[in-house]
Design a protein around this motif. Structure first.
Motif, PDB file in Angstrom:
ATOM      1  N   LEU A   3     -17.019  -4.625  -1.890  1.00 42.34           N
ATOM      2  CA  LEU A   3     -16.678  -3.411  -2.749  1.00 42.34           C
ATOM      3  C   LEU A   3     -15.948  -2.206  -1.702  1.00 42.34           C
ATOM      4  CD1 LEU A   3     -16.647  -1.956  -5.416  1.00 42.34           C
ATOM      5  CD2 LEU A   3     -19.001  -0.906  -4.708  1.00 42.34           C
ATOM      6  N   ILE A   4     -16.420  -2.349  -0.476  1.00 41.48           N
ATOM      7  CA  ILE A   4     -15.952  -1.328   0.561  1.00 41.48           C
ATOM      8  C   ILE A   4     -14.313  -1.837   0.879  1.00 41.48           C
ATOM      9  CG2 ILE A   4     -15.954  -0.586   2.760  1.00 41.48           C
ATOM     10  CD1 ILE A   4     -18.999  -1.181   2.676  1.00 41.48           C
ATOM     11  N   PHE A   5     -14.044  -2.895   1.203  1.00 42.91           N
ATOM     12  CA  PHE A   5     -12.680  -3.292   1.076  1.00 42.91           C
ATOM     13  C   PHE A   5     -11.849  -2.888   0.010  1.00 42.91           C
ATOM     14  CE2 PHE A   5      -9.496  -7.025   0.622  1.00 42.91           C
ATOM     15  CZ  PHE A   5      -8.829  -6.625   1.724  1.00 42.91           C
ATOM     16  N   GLU A   6     -12.318  -3.357  -1.310  1.00 42.58           N
ATOM     17  CA  GLU A   6     -11.679  -3.398  -2.551  1.00 42.58           C
ATOM     18  C   GLU A   6     -11.276  -1.745  -2.477  1.00 42.58           C
ATOM     19  OE1 GLU A   6      -9.955  -5.193  -4.218  1.00 42.58           O
ATOM     20  OE2 GLU A   6     -10.816  -7.039  -2.967  1.00 42.58           O
ATOM     21  N   LYS A   7     -12.254  -0.895  -2.260  1.00 48.14           N
ATOM     22  CA  LYS A   7     -11.780   0.755  -2.378  1.00 48.14           C
ATOM     23  C   LYS A   7     -10.753   1.080  -1.242  1.00 48.14           C
ATOM     24  CE  LYS A   7     -16.103   2.505  -4.360  1.00 48.14           C
ATOM     25  NZ  LYS A   7     -17.144   3.162  -4.318  1.00 48.14           N
ATOM     26  N   ILE A   8     -10.813   0.464  -0.211  1.00 48.60           N
ATOM     27  CA  ILE A   8      -9.810   0.882   0.963  1.00 48.60           C
ATOM     28  C   ILE A   8      -8.587   0.338   0.590  1.00 48.60           C
ATOM     29  CG2 ILE A   8      -9.365   0.306   3.401  1.00 48.60           C
ATOM     30  CD1 ILE A   8     -12.288   0.334   4.250  1.00 48.60           C
ATOM     31  N   ARG A   9      -8.494  -1.020  -0.090  1.00 54.05           N
ATOM     32  CA  ARG A   9      -7.396  -1.482  -0.282  1.00 54.05           C
ATOM     33  C   ARG A   9      -6.678  -0.673  -1.500  1.00 54.05           C
ATOM     34  NH1 ARG A   9      -6.910  -7.896  -2.301  1.00 54.05           N
ATOM     35  NH2 ARG A   9      -5.092  -8.256  -1.174  1.00 54.05           N
ATOM     36  N   LYS A  10      -7.425  -0.362  -2.365  1.00 55.37           N
ATOM     37  CA  LYS A  10      -6.885   0.618  -3.631  1.00 55.37           C
ATOM     38  C   LYS A  10      -6.414   1.851  -2.980  1.00 55.37           C
ATOM     39  CE  LYS A  10      -8.224   2.356  -8.035  1.00 55.37           C
ATOM     40  NZ  LYS A  10      -9.313   2.902  -8.924  1.00 55.37           N
ATOM     41  N   LEU A  11      -7.155   2.454  -2.117  1.00 55.85           N
ATOM     42  CA  LEU A  11      -6.565   3.840  -1.609  1.00 55.85           C
ATOM     43  C   LEU A  11      -5.103   3.598  -0.887  1.00 55.85           C
ATOM     44  CD1 LEU A  11      -7.153   6.597  -0.303  1.00 55.85           C
ATOM     45  CD2 LEU A  11      -8.336   5.491   1.481  1.00 55.85           C
ATOM     46  N   LEU A  12      -5.157   2.535   0.084  1.00 53.17           N
ATOM     47  CA  LEU A  12      -4.030   2.048   0.744  1.00 53.17           C
ATOM     48  C   LEU A  12      -2.593   1.918  -0.311  1.00 53.17           C
ATOM     49  CD1 LEU A  12      -5.620   0.349   3.811  1.00 53.17           C
ATOM     50  CD2 LEU A  12      -4.364   2.567   3.876  1.00 53.17           C
ATOM     51  N   HIS A  13      -3.171   1.314  -1.186  1.00 53.62           N
ATOM     52  CA  HIS A  13      -1.823   0.759  -2.126  1.00 53.62           C
ATOM     53  C   HIS A  13      -1.601   1.803  -3.091  1.00 53.62           C
ATOM     54  CE1 HIS A  13       0.094  -1.558  -5.114  1.00 53.62           C
ATOM     55  NE2 HIS A  13      -0.341  -1.079  -5.946  1.00 53.62           N
ATOM     56  N   GLU A  14      -2.787   2.950  -3.719  1.00 48.89           N
ATOM     57  CA  GLU A  14      -2.113   3.802  -4.447  1.00 48.89           C
ATOM     58  C   GLU A  14      -1.775   5.200  -3.906  1.00 48.89           C
ATOM     59  OE1 GLU A  14      -5.454   4.037  -7.378  1.00 48.89           O
ATOM     60  OE2 GLU A  14      -5.015   2.212  -8.202  1.00 48.89           O
ATOM     61  N   GLU A  15      -2.425   5.627  -2.767  1.00 47.19           N
ATOM     62  CA  GLU A  15      -2.125   6.686  -2.300  1.00 47.19           C
ATOM     63  C   GLU A  15      -1.272   6.655  -1.095  1.00 47.19           C
ATOM     64  OE1 GLU A  15      -3.534   9.801  -3.436  1.00 47.19           O
ATOM     65  OE2 GLU A  15      -4.422   8.587  -5.028  1.00 47.19           O
ATOM     66  N   TYR A  16      -1.258   5.675  -0.326  1.00 49.37           N
ATOM     67  CA  TYR A  16       0.091   5.409   0.836  1.00 49.37           C
ATOM     68  C   TYR A  16       0.833   4.573   0.443  1.00 49.37           C
ATOM     69  CZ  TYR A  16      -3.683   8.307   3.307  1.00 49.37           C
ATOM     70  OH  TYR A  16      -4.519   9.407   3.466  1.00 49.37           O
ATOM     71  N   ASN A  17       0.899   3.984  -0.747  1.00 49.20           N
ATOM     72  CA  ASN A  17       2.023   2.992  -1.225  1.00 49.20           C
ATOM     73  C   ASN A  17       2.149   1.749  -0.527  1.00 49.20           C
ATOM     74  OD1 ASN A  17       3.066   4.836  -3.426  1.00 49.20           O
ATOM     75  ND2 ASN A  17       3.798   6.143  -1.786  1.00 49.20           N
ATOM     76  N   PHE A  18       1.223   1.139   0.346  1.00 46.53           N
ATOM     77  CA  PHE A  18       1.329  -0.172   0.992  1.00 46.53           C
ATOM     78  C   PHE A  18       1.212  -1.042  -0.049  1.00 46.53           C
ATOM     79  CE2 PHE A  18      -0.402   2.561   4.365  1.00 46.53           C
ATOM     80  CZ  PHE A  18       0.666   2.225   5.309  1.00 46.53           C
ATOM     81  N   HIS A  19       1.927  -2.233   0.123  1.00 46.57           N
ATOM     82  CA  HIS A  19       1.819  -3.280  -0.914  1.00 46.57           C
ATOM     83  C   HIS A  19       0.361  -3.909  -0.935  1.00 46.57           C
ATOM     84  CE1 HIS A  19       2.616  -7.058  -2.702  1.00 46.57           C
ATOM     85  NE2 HIS A  19       3.725  -6.463  -3.485  1.00 46.57           N
ATOM     86  N   TYR A  20      -0.102  -4.080  -2.033  1.00 46.63           N
ATOM     87  CA  TYR A  20      -1.484  -4.559  -2.089  1.00 46.63           C
ATOM     88  C   TYR A  20      -1.810  -5.829  -1.421  1.00 46.63           C
ATOM     89  CZ  TYR A  20      -5.981  -4.983  -4.621  1.00 46.63           C
ATOM     90  OH  TYR A  20      -7.286  -5.042  -5.362  1.00 46.63           O
ATOM     91  N   ASP A  21      -0.834  -6.691  -1.435  1.00 48.21           N
ATOM     92  CA  ASP A  21      -0.976  -8.125  -0.842  1.00 48.21           C
ATOM     93  C   ASP A  21      -1.098  -7.749   0.694  1.00 48.21           C
ATOM     94  OD1 ASP A  21      -1.465  -9.456  -3.232  1.00 48.21           O
ATOM     95  OD2 ASP A  21       0.458 -10.005  -3.491  1.00 48.21           O
ATOM     96  N   GLN A  22      -0.252  -6.755   1.125  1.00 52.18           N
ATOM     97  CA  GLN A  22      -0.059  -6.484   2.706  1.00 52.18           C
ATOM     98  C   GLN A  22      -1.561  -6.109   3.268  1.00 52.18           C
ATOM     99  OE1 GLN A  22       2.589  -3.392   3.153  1.00 52.18           O
ATOM    100  NE2 GLN A  22       2.569  -3.814   5.431  1.00 52.18           N
ATOM    101  N   ILE A  23      -2.260  -5.822   2.599  1.00 46.47           N
ATOM    102  CA  ILE A  23      -3.492  -5.239   2.971  1.00 46.47           C
ATOM    103  C   ILE A  23      -4.693  -6.352   2.890  1.00 46.47           C
ATOM    104  CG2 ILE A  23      -5.456  -3.496   2.726  1.00 46.47           C
ATOM    105  CD1 ILE A  23      -3.229  -1.910   0.918  1.00 46.47           C
ATOM    106  N   GLN A  24      -5.184  -6.894   4.105  1.00 47.21           N
ATOM    107  CA  GLN A  24      -6.111  -7.830   4.188  1.00 47.21           C
ATOM    108  C   GLN A  24      -7.049  -7.302   5.119  1.00 47.21           C
ATOM    109  OE1 GLN A  24      -6.010 -10.449   2.315  1.00 47.21           O
ATOM    110  NE2 GLN A  24      -4.243  -9.926   1.317  1.00 47.21           N
ATOM    111  N   LEU A  25      -8.290  -8.095   5.380  1.00 48.75           N
ATOM    112  CA  LEU A  25      -9.163  -7.533   6.372  1.00 48.75           C
ATOM    113  C   LEU A  25      -8.750  -7.877   7.916  1.00 48.75           C
ATOM    114  CD1 LEU A  25     -12.508  -9.319   4.911  1.00 48.75           C
ATOM    115  CD2 LEU A  25     -11.933  -7.023   5.040  1.00 48.75           C
TER     116      LEU A  25
END
Length: 88
Positions: A3-25
């Motif tokens: 859940l922590i990773f998913e929240k970080i991923r969502k933040l980076l995607h939605e607020e910082y405009n990084f491509h969702y698939d680009q954000i991995q552990l």
């Protein structure tokens, strides 16, 4: 995935405009996302808000100025420890 990773991923995607698939552990904040120290401070503030934690100045200093790379996994582990406490 945690859940922590998913929240970080969502933040980076939605607020910082990084491509969702680009954000991995294993994603490196500086090398792969181009995040500088100012942006990391903004992210740290967002992490404190989202996860209802307080990140000490010493920890911020260690994260930003230790000279080592910071991966998404490092942040997930750190936040997990702040939420649940250190493993004994």
């Amino acid at each position: 995935m945690s859940l922590i990773f998913e929240k970080i991923r969502k933040l980076l995607h939605e607020e910082y405009n990084f491509h969702y698939d680009q954000i991995q552990l294993e994603t490196d904040f500086e090398k792969e996302l181009g995040t500088d120290s100012r942006e990391m401070l903004e992210l740290i503030n967002d992490f404190e808000t989202i996860f209802n934690i307080e990140i000490s100045f010493d920890d911020i200093d260690n994260f930003l100025f230790s000279g080592k790379t910071i991966k998404v996994q490092d942040v997930v582990d750190y936040i997990g420890e702040k939420i649940t406490g250190p493993e004994r």
